[in-house]
Design a protein around this motif. Structure first.
Motif, PDB file in Angstrom:
ATOM      1  N   LYS A  81       0.819  -1.207   0.000  1.00  0.00           N
ATOM      2  CA  LYS A  81       0.000   0.000   0.000  1.00  0.00           C
ATOM      3  C   LYS A  81       0.859   1.266   0.000  1.00  0.00           C
ATOM      4  O   LYS A  81       0.520   2.238  -0.669  1.00  0.00           O
ATOM      5  N   CYS A  82       1.945   1.280   0.744  1.00  0.00           N
ATOM      6  CA  CYS A  82       2.672   2.525   1.020  1.00  0.00           C
ATOM      7  C   CYS A  82       3.955   2.735   0.232  1.00  0.00           C
ATOM      8  O   CYS A  82       4.375   3.871   0.048  1.00  0.00           O
ATOM      9  N   ASN A 134       0.419   4.659   9.798  1.00  0.00           N
ATOM     10  CA  ASN A 134      -1.048   4.647   9.810  1.00  0.00           C
ATOM     11  C   ASN A 134      -1.602   3.287   9.418  1.00  0.00           C
ATOM     12  O   ASN A 134      -2.557   2.789  10.032  1.00  0.00           O
ATOM     13  N   CYS A 135      -1.020   2.684   8.410  1.00  0.00           N
ATOM     14  CA  CYS A 135      -1.468   1.369   7.956  1.00  0.00           C
ATOM     15  C   CYS A 135      -1.302   0.332   9.065  1.00  0.00           C
ATOM     16  O   CYS A 135      -2.216  -0.442   9.340  1.00  0.00           O
ATOM     17  N   PHE A 168      12.976   5.657   4.206  1.00  0.00           N
ATOM     18  CA  PHE A 168      11.679   5.956   3.622  1.00  0.00           C
ATOM     19  C   PHE A 168      11.464   7.465   3.569  1.00  0.00           C
ATOM     20  O   PHE A 168      11.976   8.213   4.402  1.00  0.00           O
ATOM     21  N   SER A 169      10.649   7.891   2.607  1.00  0.00           N
ATOM     22  CA  SER A 169      10.260   9.300   2.569  1.00  0.00           C
ATOM     23  C   SER A 169       9.306   9.559   3.738  1.00  0.00           C
ATOM     24  O   SER A 169       8.770   8.624   4.345  1.00  0.00           O
ATOM     25  N   SER A 170       9.064  10.823   4.034  1.00  0.00           N
ATOM     26  CA  SER A 170       8.155  11.136   5.146  1.00  0.00           C
ATOM     27  C   SER A 170       6.746  10.632   4.844  1.00  0.00           C
ATOM     28  O   SER A 170       6.050  10.139   5.741  1.00  0.00           O
ATOM     29  N   GLY A 171       6.322  10.722   3.569  1.00  0.00           N
ATOM     30  CA  GLY A 171       5.003  10.211   3.196  1.00  0.00           C
ATOM     31  C   GLY A 171       4.908   8.702   3.377  1.00  0.00           C
ATOM     32  O   GLY A 171       3.887   8.188   3.854  1.00  0.00           O
ATOM     33  N   GLU A 172       5.960   7.990   2.989  1.00  0.00           N
ATOM     34  CA  GLU A 172       5.974   6.528   3.156  1.00  0.00           C
ATOM     35  C   GLU A 172       5.963   6.162   4.639  1.00  0.00           C
ATOM     36  O   GLU A 172       5.235   5.252   5.051  1.00  0.00           O
TER      37      GLU A 172
END
Length: 73
Positions: free
Chosen positions: A34-35, A54-55, A44-48
Motif C-alpha cells: 500500500k505505502c 497509519n497502515c 523511507f520518505s516522510s510520506g511513506e
C-alpha cells in the motif's frame, strides 16, 4: 501420551507465537504494498513513513476488534 497442564500451556504459547508471526507477516505485506510505491533508498520518505505507521495502526486496531469479537462468541 499425557496432556499435562504444562504441555497444554506450552502448546498454547506456541500457537500464540505462530499467530503473532502470521500477523506481522500479513501486516508487513499489506502495508508495504500500500505505502511503498518505488524502490526505497536508504530510508523511507516522510510520506511513506506516515503511510506505514497509519497502515500498521489500522491493521492492529482491526486485529484487536476481530479478536474481541471471537472472544464474545
Amino acid at each position: 501420551m499425557e496432556n499435562s497442564p504444562e504441555m497444554q500451556r506450552f502448546l498454547q504459547q506456541e500457537q500464540q507465537r505462530a499467530m503473532i508471526g502470521e500477523t506481522v507477516s500479513k501486516l508487513t505485506s499489506v502495508c508495504w504494498d500500500k505505502c511503498i510505491t518505488s524502490t526505497p533508498g536508504s530510508k523511507f520518505s516522510s510520506g511513506e513513513s506516515t503511510c506505514l505507521a497509519n497502515c500498521a495502526q489500522r491493521f492492529l486496531d482491526m486485529s484487536v476488534i476481530i479478536a474481541k469479537r471471537f472472544e464474545m462468541q
